[in-house]
Design an enzyme around this catalytic site. Structure first.
Site, PDB file in Angstrom:
ATOM      1  N   ASP A  85     -10.638   1.133  18.535  1.00 47.49           N
ATOM      2  CA  ASP A  85     -11.032   1.287  17.008  1.00 47.49           C
ATOM      3  C   ASP A  85     -10.844   0.007  16.128  1.00 47.49           C
ATOM      4  OD1 ASP A  85     -11.797   3.546  17.697  1.00 47.49           O
ATOM      5  OD2 ASP A  85      -9.963   4.750  16.983  1.00 47.49           O
ATOM      6  N   ASP A 118     -15.096  11.353  23.235  1.00 52.20           N
ATOM      7  CA  ASP A 118     -13.662  11.048  22.790  1.00 52.20           C
ATOM      8  C   ASP A 118     -12.599  11.869  23.353  1.00 52.20           C
ATOM      9  OD1 ASP A 118     -12.011   9.448  21.102  1.00 52.20           O
ATOM     10  OD2 ASP A 118     -13.082   9.537  19.590  1.00 52.20           O
TER      11      ASP A 118
HETATM   12  C1  GLA Z   1     -11.727   8.096  17.479  1.00 50.00           C
HETATM   13  C2  GLA Z   1     -12.373   7.158  17.865  1.00 50.00           C
HETATM   14  C3  GLA Z   1     -13.227   6.646  16.657  1.00 50.00           C
HETATM   15  C4  GLA Z   1     -13.977   7.716  16.119  1.00 50.00           C
HETATM   16  C5  GLA Z   1     -12.787   8.772  15.589  1.00 50.00           C
HETATM   17  C6  GLA Z   1     -13.489  10.147  14.994  1.00 50.00           C
HETATM   18  O1  GLA Z   1     -10.466   7.501  16.782  1.00 50.00           O
HETATM   19  O2  GLA Z   1     -11.803   6.073  18.472  1.00 50.00           O
HETATM   20  O3  GLA Z   1     -14.175   5.620  16.967  1.00 50.00           O
HETATM   21  O4  GLA Z   1     -14.862   8.234  16.683  1.00 50.00           O
HETATM   22  O5  GLA Z   1     -11.969   9.032  16.672  1.00 50.00           O
HETATM   23  O6  GLA Z   1     -12.574  10.983  14.821  1.00 50.00           O
END
Ligand code: GLA
Length: 766
Positions: free
Chosen positions: A556, A486
């Site tokens: 997300d 990420d």
């Molecule tokens: C980001 C990602 C999510 C999740 C969060 C965790 O927002 O896109 O899918 O993994 O971080 O903090």
């Protein structure tokens, strides 16, 4: 195929032709890019008069009030010529391809033809990822241009991927001047079209709303699609299209262009005063300034261009094939991707071994294959204010460490994966206490905030080395089968303590180079791990990342309706096997919308598929349904993951994907995914809102073999859709769908009837 004759260069793919010539002045004049044209080799003796010269401008007069190039060429004005690359300062007042500050302070440069070379195969870049060719498909043309006044050499590279109808371009600048030159821009591609009235299509958005298609008819002036976030960004994806008015999903001229790059990028379309259109793409020149020392080279990223006369779908097919064969690489390129269960929306930061095992067990019972522990497992990470950088398991949450949990998950018969965010650091972390100077910020100046975290200075080799070593330690500390990588912050306060003041304009690009070094090394060390890119959803969804990781978390936003729009957007430039998509809870955590489990499944099934919800909170019926969904998915996995994806009607347009000029907002998404041999296909119809008293619901397939006879069925008990039909009938006629409203079964399973309902259809060759 590349043909070189009498100063003409002709690049042929299976269905496209690209050509340019060298002018007397030494400039490269672009002649044509589009549908394949016949060039008569028999006429070779008379080459210049036959065929190709027809495309070339006469240069017998120049528009008033313009500059001529020099005294000897009184009919040459760079302001109105179609050029393969344009320098700044010699009369071309459009978007330049290259912009420099010479040692004497002048910004003028002039690159003229020196020589060309044709070879086979794809050479890797020295600093950047790029396409690769293990099939021997690619032909390579290198054109060298010189700025003789200052002693600079510019190479233009063209790679011709015949089968995919793709031409990839890049450029490289070498400083032979003996003094330092500041590179203010070096772009990757430039196409000068003879006419205007092209539609420029971009995919913009933000967090939770990635890849929304926008069409603009560019008639005058300039339109820019660019990112400034330090990443390729959810604000403006580097994939863009240019099409002729009237193009639809299935017909019409369409160009697509993407950049193999994960940082700030720039795509501009400019119509000049004489009705010609220039398109450029490359690294964003804003705040970019690279000190090129004597003897050094600078590489611009690769631009990938495809053309199809078969509309947007035709162009997408070229891009999809190209990304699958020449960008995505490694073990997982063609391997079946597992069905994943991710802990994030099930538990957020509130995880521990007991809870995770419970979730994994519930996953195993319904057919999940790989369990992913998302954020919250390391350091003192109980919320997003702390611990990024401290990549050791939190023993309160995981008393037996990563390997203890992993062993237990493996014993359940599941593979195990983890989430990491290695490029980031919280000020509240042990790593920051040790290395406060490892972050990107302007020393002793206030700093902007973003998710309470700072960006590690990946321009520094020592930081790259640390990330490679620490992640290697984490990835080898347990039987880790999957990693979600990420990156949750956009850049601000660009500054590296490791660079001199005059080099601060290099930070953004050097960061990307540092990142690529880390990714390249880790992927090399851990070839069996399935890596998934992520950046607050789709804030870094690009071909640079896909050169290392075979899939990326697309957004997300897991609301089925929003997701359908987002995945629809990605599908223009990216194969669905790269687009990670999960079924989540209802009401949805991002939009609070309620949608049926079938709808969520139907949309997610077209991507790299998984679940991200608390299975423990589901009813028995829901779990049974999920079990059936996963079984169905596994049955059709090959088609969905390896097949060719086609768009039909969409929410934004009910007229077959027409552009902004034909506005008829639609109520349905219509997708088809066809197996590589064409014998099987899966179709989707997703309805937005119920419209009472209409009979509008139908499904039209795409990409089938017209002469094949298919068994078409919905798979739902009692539903009328069960036919034997030829491919042509399914594609050109379509199927009128059962509507509960008319069936006397308004609430029933079998109605494509309620708001946000979706149905899948299956097609199998008889
Ligand atoms: C980001 C990602 C999510 C999740 C969060 C965790 O927002 O896109 O899918 O993994 O971080 O903090």
């Amino acid at each position: 195929m590349i043909i070189e004759k009498d100063n003409y260069y002709i690049l042929h793919t299976k269905n496209t032709t690209y050509c340019f010539r060298v002018l007397d002045t030494g400039h490269l004049e672009h002649l044509y890019y589009g549908r394949k044209i016949t060039v008569d080799m028999e006429e070779a003796d008379n080459w210049a008069q036959s065929g190709m010269e027809a495309f070339a401008e006469r240069h017998t007069h120049i528009p008033g009030n313009t500059n001529t190039y020099d005294r000897e060429h009184e009919h040459f004005t760079l302001e109105d010529m179609r050029l393969e690359m344009s320098s700044y300062g010699k009369g071309d007042i459009r978007e330049p391809f290259v912009e420099l500050v010479q040692a004497d302070g002048s910004a003028t440069c002039d690159f003229l033809f020196e020589g060309a070379k044709i070879s086979r195969g794809k050479e890797p870049y020295q600093t950047l990822p790029g396409s690769y060719d293990d099939s021997g498909e690619a032909a390579h043309l290198t054109v060298t241009l010189l700025d003789r006044q200052y002693g600079l050499a510019l190479e233009l590279h063209y790679y011709v991927y015949e089968d995919c109808d793709v031409i990839a371009r890049s450029s490289k600048l070498r400083n032979d001047s003996g003094s330092t030159v500041t590179v203010k821009r070096l772009l990757s591609t430039q196409i000068d079209f003879a006419t205007s009235e092209y539609i420029f299509t971009t995919f913009s958005g933000t967090w939770g709303r990635e890849m929304h298609r926008t069409d603009l008819l560019v008639q005058a002036g300039k339109y820019v699609n660019a990112s400034y976030t330090g990443t390729s960004s959810s604000r403006a994806n580097p994939f863009v299209m240019l099409s002729k008015c009237g193009a639809t999903e299935d017909a019409g001229d369409c160009y697509g262009c993407n950049l193999v790059y994960s940082g700030n990028h720039y795509e501009a379309v400019e119509v000049n005063s004489y009705g010609k259109t220039r398109f450029v793409s490359g690294i964003n020149p804003q705040a970019f300034a690279w000190q090129l020392l004597p003897g050094e080279e600078f590489e611009a990223p690769e631009a990938v261009m495809a053309f199809s006369a078969q509309g947007y779908n035709g162009m997408s097919q070229c891009m999809h094939r190209f990304v699958r064969r020449h960008i995505v690489r490694g073990e997982w390129r063609d391997k079946a991707r597992p069905v994943i269960l991710n802990s994030w929306e099930a538990a957020y930061f509130d995880i521990n071994e007991r809870k995770l095992l419970q979730l994994a067990r519930a996953g195993k019972a319904v057919g999940i294959e790989l369990f992913v522990m998302d954020d919250g497992w390391f350091g003192d990470r109980s919320d997003d204010t702390r611990s990024l950088g401290d990549w050791d398991a939190n023993l309160r949450k995981l008393p037996h460490g990563l390997s203890g949990l992993c062993d237990k998950i493996n014993k359940l018969g599941l593979d195990f994966g983890i989430w990491v965010e290695p490029e980031m650091i919280n000020v509240n972390s042990r790593l920051y206490q040790r290395h406060p100077d490892w972050v990107i910020d302007v020393p002793d100046k206030p700093h902007a905030e973003g998710r309470n975290q700072r960006i590690l200075d990946l321009t520094k080799t020592i930081v790259q080395d640390y990330i490679i070593a620490k992640m290697s330690e984490v990835f080898s500390s347990a039987n880790i089968a999957y990693v979600k990588w990420d990156m949750n912050r956009t850049f601000s306060d660009y500054y590296s303590r490791g660079l001199a003041p005059e080099q601060q304009g290099e930070v953004a690009h050097r960061y990307v180079l540092g990142l690529y070094r880390c990714l390249g090394e880790l992927v090399r060390r851990f070839p069996k791990i399935l890596f998934e890119g992520c950046s607050a959803g789709g804030n870094r969804f690009d071909l640079g990342i896909l050169s290392y990781f075979p899939q990326i978390w697309a957004s997300d936003n897991t609301d089925a309706l929003c997701r359908a729009e987002i995945q629809y957007g990605y599908s223009y430039g990216y194969p669905m096997s790269t687009v990670s998509a999960h079924v989540s809870a209802s009401p949805n955590h991002q939009t609070f919308r309620e949608t049926a489990l079938d709808t969520r499944f139907s949309v997610a099934a077209f991507g790299a598929f998984g679940y991200e919800c608390d299975l423990g909170a589901m009813t028995r019926e829901e779990l049974k349904k999920i079990e059936a969904q996963i079984a169905l998915y596994k049955q059709w996995r090959d088609v969905l993951q390896q097949g060719s994806f086609y768009r039909g009607r969409s929410f934004r347009d009910n007229t077959n994907g027409g552009s902004v000029l034909v506005q008829a907002p639609g109520n349905h998404m219509e997708w088809t995914c066809v197996s590589p041999e064409g014998g099987q296909a899966v179709g989707l119809v997703l309805q937005k809102l119920t419209m009472p008293n209409t009979q509008y619901a139908y499904y039209q397939a795409r990409g089938l073999a017209p002469e094949k006879k298919y068994h078409f069925y919905s798979g739902l008990p009692g539903v009328r859709e069960d036919y034997q039909l030829y491919g042509d009938a399914l594609m050109y006629g379509g199927v009128c769908l059962t509507q509960g409203f008319y069936d006397g079964d308004p609430g029933g399973e079998r109605c494509l009837y309620r708001d946000f309902d979706a149905k899948l259809f299956f097609m199998e060759e008889e």
